[in-house]
Every structure is written in structure tokens, then in C-alpha cells.
Design a protein around this motif. Sequence first.
Motif, mmCIF file in Angstrom:
data_model
loop_
_atom_site.group_PDB
_atom_site.id
_atom_site.type_symbol
_atom_site.label_atom_id
_atom_site.label_comp_id
_atom_site.label_asym_id
_atom_site.label_seq_id
_atom_site.Cartn_x
_atom_site.Cartn_y
_atom_site.Cartn_z
ATOM 1 N N LYS A 169 -6.125 0.410 -26.420
ATOM 2 C CA LYS A 169 -6.752 0.565 -25.529
ATOM 3 C C LYS A 169 -7.326 -0.640 -24.663
ATOM 4 O O LYS A 169 -7.223 -0.654 -23.494
ATOM 5 C CB LYS A 169 -7.344 2.331 -25.220
ATOM 6 N N GLU A 170 -8.198 -1.480 -25.061
ATOM 7 C CA GLU A 170 -8.733 -2.967 -24.522
ATOM 8 C C GLU A 170 -7.860 -3.563 -25.059
ATOM 9 O O GLU A 170 -7.346 -4.407 -23.614
ATOM 10 C CB GLU A 170 -9.788 -3.093 -25.340
ATOM 11 N N GLY A 171 -6.728 -4.225 -25.588
ATOM 12 C CA GLY A 171 -5.936 -5.123 -26.297
ATOM 13 C C GLY A 171 -5.271 -4.668 -24.994
ATOM 14 O O GLY A 171 -4.567 -5.517 -24.168
ATOM 15 N N ALA B 83 -9.432 -3.794 -11.692
ATOM 16 C CA ALA B 83 -7.404 -3.410 -11.787
ATOM 17 C C ALA B 83 -7.397 -2.827 -13.445
ATOM 18 O O ALA B 83 -7.033 -1.553 -13.643
ATOM 19 C CB ALA B 83 -6.617 -4.266 -11.284
ATOM 20 N N HIS B 84 -9.089 -3.442 -13.843
ATOM 21 C CA HIS B 84 -8.467 -2.901 -15.640
ATOM 22 C C HIS B 84 -8.879 -1.678 -16.195
ATOM 23 O O HIS B 84 -8.215 -0.896 -16.345
ATOM 24 C CB HIS B 84 -9.349 -3.969 -16.695
ATOM 25 N N GLU B 85 -10.475 -1.092 -15.504
ATOM 26 C CA GLU B 85 -11.002 -0.176 -15.573
ATOM 27 C C GLU B 85 -9.835 1.503 -14.669
ATOM 28 O O GLU B 85 -9.657 1.725 -15.245
ATOM 29 C CB GLU B 85 -12.260 0.010 -14.566
ATOM 30 N N VAL C 215 -11.211 -8.461 -30.601
ATOM 31 C CA VAL C 215 -10.781 -7.046 -29.615
ATOM 32 C C VAL C 215 -10.290 -6.826 -28.388
ATOM 33 O O VAL C 215 -9.146 -5.932 -27.819
ATOM 34 C CB VAL C 215 -12.147 -5.767 -29.710
ATOM 35 N N TYR C 216 -10.840 -6.951 -27.619
ATOM 36 C CA TYR C 216 -9.791 -7.667 -25.993
ATOM 37 C C TYR C 216 -9.024 -8.596 -25.624
ATOM 38 O O TYR C 216 -8.165 -8.429 -25.968
ATOM 39 C CB TYR C 216 -11.592 -7.723 -25.141
ATOM 40 N N GLU C 217 -9.386 -9.725 -25.704
ATOM 41 C CA GLU C 217 -8.728 -10.868 -25.392
ATOM 42 C C GLU C 217 -7.618 -10.679 -26.957
ATOM 43 O O GLU C 217 -6.783 -11.425 -25.908
ATOM 44 C CB GLU C 217 -9.476 -11.800 -25.515
ATOM 45 N N MET D 132 -16.727 0.911 -16.564
ATOM 46 C CA MET D 132 -16.407 1.434 -17.199
ATOM 47 C C MET D 132 -15.441 2.636 -16.671
ATOM 48 O O MET D 132 -15.815 3.462 -15.704
ATOM 49 C CB MET D 132 -18.056 2.249 -17.727
ATOM 50 N N GLU D 133 -14.438 3.545 -17.106
ATOM 51 C CA GLU D 133 -13.058 3.528 -17.259
ATOM 52 C C GLU D 133 -13.667 5.293 -16.984
ATOM 53 O O GLU D 133 -12.375 5.928 -16.662
ATOM 54 C CB GLU D 133 -12.488 3.227 -17.924
ATOM 55 N N ASN D 134 -14.728 5.536 -16.746
ATOM 56 C CA ASN D 134 -15.403 7.431 -16.855
ATOM 57 C C ASN D 134 -14.055 7.843 -15.929
ATOM 58 O O ASN D 134 -13.559 7.400 -15.087
ATOM 59 C CB ASN D 134 -16.196 7.333 -16.512
HETATM 60 ZN ZN ZN Z 1 -12.155 -2.049 -21.632
#
Ligand code: ZN
Length: 850
Positions: free
Chosen positions: A310-312, A287-289, A371-373, A254-256
Motif C-alpha cells: 500500500k505504501e510504495g 493526496a497521499h492519504e 518501504v515507502y520511497e 493517517m488514511e483512516n
Molecule cells: Zn501512506
Amino acid sequence: ETRFLRDYSPYPFRVRETRLDVTLAPQGTVVSSRIEFERTGAGSLVLDGGTGLRTRSVTIDGAPVDAAHLAMTGETLTIAEAALPDRPFTFAAQVEIDPEANTALEGLYLSGGIFCTQCEAEGFRHITWYPDRPDVMAPFRVTVRSNLPVLLSNGNPVAQGEGWAEWHDPWPKPAYLFALVAGDLKAVSDSFTTMSGRKVALNVWVRPADLDRADFAMEALKKSMRWDETAYGREYDLDVFNIVAVDDFNMGAMENKGLNIFNSKLVLASPETATDADYERIEAVIAHEYFHNWTGNRITCRDWFQLCLKEGLTVFRDQQFTSDVRSAAVKRIEDVVMLRGRQFREDAGPLAHPPRPDRYEEINNFYTATVYEKGAEVIGMLRRLVGDDGYRKSLDLYFDRHDGQACTIEDWLKVFEDATGRDLAQFKRWYTDAGTPKLTLAEDWDDEAGRLTLRFSQATAPTPGQPDKPARVIPIAVGLISQNGDEVLPTRVLEMTEARQDFGFEGLGSRPVVSLLRGFSAPVTVDRKMTTVERAILLAHDTDSFARWQAGHDLAMDSLVAMARGGSVDPVFTHALGGALDDESLDPAFVALVLRLPGEDEIAAEIAARGATPDPDAIHQARDALAAGLAAEHERGLSTLYDRMEVPGPYSPEAGPAGRRSLRLAALGLLSRLDGGVRAQALWDSASNMTEKMGALAALVRLDRAGPALAQMEARFGDNRLVMDKFFSVQPMAAPPARAVPVAKELAERPDFDWKNPNRFRSLIGGLAANHAAFHAGDGSGYDFVADWLMRLDPVNPQTAARMTTVFETWPRYDADRRARAREALERLAALPSLSGNTGEMVRRILAAG
Ligand code: ZN
Ligand code: ARG
């Protein structure tokens, strides 16, 4: 209760600052909040708060709110407009919460003695009363009180003393990015100097015993920070960046803001405990977070329907990062395999939804592959259509225009329109329409004129709630390869916008082979007639590595589908594969991918897509037989390869050596069909890294000869949770189908089957579900086993239970008998009197397909 995109309305207040003072105690944590509101619209003040808040006081500007103006339900607190001042005011509340009882792992909870939080999507409301929606952004000032040694929150540390620490996050953020950690932690520390010369302190916090396994995560973090500066011009914006690893976590990480919290399996790595795949995944998720700091945090989502904003984008960015630091060709193939295995599967079943859904009951059920991929694939298409420069200009404009805002997909597309002048009205359908388009190609060759016409048509099957599917923009990258293997036309992108469309190529001397959908230029399925010989030509000569791999994959798939219906091994396939085995100019990681046969679930999906009913037992036997046939035909070559791919010297997780190991293990997998496991046992005995250990172990489990190896694994790693997760997953996953359910049941009896830990639960229950022929066993024992465990987990951890119901999403594709058994298992789950909203929504949607 269903929420709709069309019902959005802005919050009628702005939050100027949020102050929290949190006194931690396992059962009675006291949270005091002071929120400074400023009215921006009409209406009462409505705050979100989950059940579980014990509210002690509520004041406005220091005075208690008159009971007549205050309404509290289980989920909201409302203060009537009449009780609110006209000028800015401070809402203050004191609540008490119980982190120890929080087994749902949402909000503030305890993991192995560490206090930590997970607030995305709607966890903050379990901590205190708040406008818990992403378009309400505020700077936070937080005081953490506890006698634990390390006390962390978002932003920069401002002050600390005996038993307390104060943090200030100047960047306005929504509550879902709030985080707090307290525990007996130790850090690997380093620093990073940003492109403008600011020094940032970096820490990766872990339990003291794990300190020797956190260095790789730190290296990955520094690489990511540099990459985002170079590739996107994005600089970090606080004095510190903290990462914390915890053992109990519903998702990956999680990117808090300034305080990323990770599932420990995505941080901790050593050669003895983590595989090459683990290392690659750790690097990608770190990297993603980190990349979310700009795509997610500085620019966030207006509402949760926009999640893919944000996720895509952040997945797309982490994919670019991995392509740059490892092998782009290999990464693309891995991503497509994953996309097809999870997202195409989702799109083809009862859970299909667009990357931007327009309704949901429980948002946590929409953290999906779509949603993501698919969200990332859509951006890849956009980039291909506007070109590298257009993409860069659009992104610069995005950061410029929307920094500090909560945005929508419309905002996102508008920056591309404004920066490049392109009309994206039709392209937008990729965001709003569910389903995977099927692209059909018919070729028309005019020998006299030397002219090839490609006649394309596109169609998308109806999905739940969306019967009609208008044509989409499909970027089709093609190249032409002559019959003797030369490229006669390098990659060109055809832009398809109609339901049917032709594209012609002139001046060709002889009929070429079409290399289609190079680089997987669009997330579509392809229907085209091709001979085995043409596929073999592409497998041997295509200049595009994705299309080359695809040709081999198609050959394998055709063989497998035929074999599952009683056919025998196709010699053209086994022969064509020999070419790849002997070609020393090829990247070993690529050859390993070519050798990896399609999985059983993928074969089942293909058979269903061709209009037949897949038989899981026949598919399993076909795949076994093809692997054995391949091994027999190429025993010498594979054996040479197995020896040649040994990696000397100390372990390195980098792409080069990891690729050699993956080829070595692919060869081992095939050879173990012939040698009774002799090589696998020898490798198990001699290997010093977990990659080779697990490759060997999987082969031994498949042969039902893993007893001694498993005992050794347990003796050596019994106290290492992450390694024991592998112990719990490899057995049900790789066991012969008839053995898998009994094996899983035995494992579930073990005292160390700590099923409340999401990783452990997923290892065992998910491991069994990943064994296609076992999960879909004809007697329904696989369905029952999984359903029973979901019933047990749901009251404890609804999010993780709901997520795992997706293993049932393919049930409509099987025979009537299996369908009846799957339905019976799902209905038992649906009938649970206290079933959670999370799991309830999933099971209802899945059942609706039958
Ligand atoms: Zn994410
Ligand atoms: N934003 C996180 C990520 O992409 C995922 C968190 C989702 N958590 C949840 N409970 N739905 O890395």
C-alpha cells in the motif's frame, strides 16, 4: 520477539460486524465493544489488547466466560475453543482506558484538548480487545459519547443527539483504519461531485483559531479526488470525507477510512506562516492519504510484511499527482535527491532491509524510506518495463480482482503477469533483496565501424542477513548526445538481466556522450569514468532534464570530494554552471536545483563509497569554499538573477512563482557568502511571505547574524507552534558547526521547548542532527546531545524516539575516534534499564554494524 513472514497463518474467524460504544473522558474513557464472529478455521479465540486496558467485563452471547476458559496476559485474551458456540457468536467486552496518560500517541489520546486516535500499525489494541491484524476486515458501527461539540468516526453519520453521535462504515476494514475524533473544532467545508454524480460533503476540521489556514488543504483534497478519477478511474465511496488536524502526531498523517487525521503541519498554511515547500508537501500528503482510500483501504495488506503493497504504490501515485499538477522534471529531481539522501543511506548501513522485509521485531520501525520511497521506485520500474498501457491494464485488474481483500506482493505481481504476459520472477528480487545495486559502465568505441558498445555490470554489496545478491532486472534508460550537443539517439530502455551485459549502437558518425539512467530509471548507483568536459556537455545540452541535472551534480560532487581532500575549486565546474545561470529558457526551479550543492551528508556518503574515510570538518569547509568560489565567479550573474526573480503581486504557492522564489533564494544563499548578509537582512525586513523569510533567516543564522531577526520572529509568532518549530530547527541546523551544539542546548532550556510534542522534538534534536559537521563533531558533543534527549524521550514516546535513532545509522563510515564516541553514546542508550522495544531494536541493529 521477532516475527517472520514465513509464519503467516490465517485468522480462524471472520468478523461480520464490529460495534463500539465509546464514552469519552480524559482519564476514564469507557469502550464497550460487540464483535460478531463466525468461525472459518480451527482454534481458540485470541484477541490482542495492550497493557493499559482495564477490563471490566467479557461475555460471549451475553454470558460471562467461565474463568477456566479465559486467559488474559498483558497482550492477549484467549477464550478456549470449548467455550465457543458452533454457530456465529457475539463477543462483548467493556474496558476503561486513560487517553490523558497516553503520551506515546498510539491508540486513543488527547492532543490540545482534542480526543484523537492513531491505530496504524497496532494501536487499536490499546483501545479494546480485538483481532488487531490487517487481514481481519469488518464493517464498523460506532457511537461516540462526549459533551464536546464535534464527534467523528469512520464512514457515514447515521444519527446524533445531545452528547452523542453514531457513525456507520459499510466498507469492511481492518482495525488499523479505525478512527475517532472529538473536540471543539471548526471546519472549512465544501463538496465534491464524483464522476458518477454522487455528492460528497468535505470538511477540514481544525481548532477555531486555525480556521483561516485550512483553505489550501481543502483545495488540495478536491484536486486529489478529481485526479484519482481521471488517472486511475477511482471514485470516492462514502457520503462524507473528513480531515482533522492535530498538533501531536508521531508521523505525517493517517488514511483512516473517511476520517483522515493529520499532523497539523501538513494541513495548516498561510503565506505568512508556511513556505513554498510546506505548501507542496501539504498538497502531496493530502493526496497521499486520499489515494489510500483505494490503495490501502479498499485493498489492504494481508500482514505488515506487505506494508509496501500500500505504501510504495500510494507514494508512487502521489508522486505522479505532484508531477501532473506541478513540474514533472523538478519533482523527479527532488524525489531522487530525497531517495538518495534517505533510502540509499539506509541501504548502505546497518538498517538495510528489503522493501518487503521477512522479519521484524517492531513493525513501527519499518515505516522507512525503503518501504515507502524504494517501494515507489520499484513500481516506477515496473511501469517502465510494461509501458503505460500495460500499467493501466494491470492496475484495472488489481482493483477488479482484489477489491475488499487483504493482499500480498505476490498478488500484486500476479496482476501484472496476467495483464501483460510478462514473467516477473526475477523482477521480484527488487521486493525481497535489500541493498542498492551498483551499475558499472565501460564504453568501447570503434571509430572505424562507428560502433559504440556499452559494457554494463551490476553488483550489490551484502546487507545484514543477506550475503548473496543475484542479478536483478535493471531498466536502463539511455540517450546519446553528440560532442556538439545534438541528440543522436533519443531515449531507449535497455533491459539488463545479467550480472554483465553489453549493448551496442551502430551507425554513429562520431563518438557520442552517453546520457545514462535518464529519468533515474532505476534506483542504482552509477560508476563510470567521464571527463569533466563530457559532463559539461550533458549539463548544457541533455534533453532529459534529470540526466542534465545529474551531470551538474556530478561535476559539483567531484569538485567537493577533491576539495575535501585538499584540492581547489575546479574552473570547469564553475564555468559550466554559468551556462545554466544565463540560460533564460530554463525553468527557474530547475536552475535552483542545479545551483544547490550536494549536502554534507551526501558528500560524506560519496567519499565512503569511494573507499575513503570522510572528515566532517573538511567536508564543511570544502562546501563553504566551493559556494564562495561559485559566488565570486558569478557575482554579477547571481545578482542580476536575484533581482530578476523577484515575484511581484500577491503570494501564490503554485509551481511558477514558487520556482522563481527558489532560484532567488539559491542566489541569495551564494551571494550572502560575499555581501556579509546585507541582502539577507534586507529581504528579512521586507519579505511578506514565510518562504523568503526563512531563506533570509537561514543565511543570517549561517553568518551568525540572526539575533534581531530571531527576536522579531519570536515577538510576532511566539504563539504559533508551526512557525516556532521553524525557529527551533533553523538555528541548530544552519548555525556554524562549532556554535550548533551550544545553541541547541540553550534552545532546549526554553520553557516553550515542549519536547513531548513530536514536531518540536524533531525540530530541535533533528535540526542539530541535520547539521552534519555539528552532529559529527570530533569531541562527540553532537552524539551525546542527541543520545541524552533520546534517553529522555524514549519512556514518553517510544515510536518517535526509535525513529530518531536513525540519525546514528551512518556511524560506521567515520574515523575510529568518532566511531568510539558514537558507540559510547549508543551504548549508553542501549543500557537504559527500561528501554522500549522500539528503540531497543533500532539501537541493537545500529550497533551490530560496528
Ligand atoms: Zn501512506
Ligand atoms: N499509513 C500512514 C501513511 O502512510 C502512516 C502511518 C504510520 N504510523 C505509524 N505509527 N507507524 O500516511
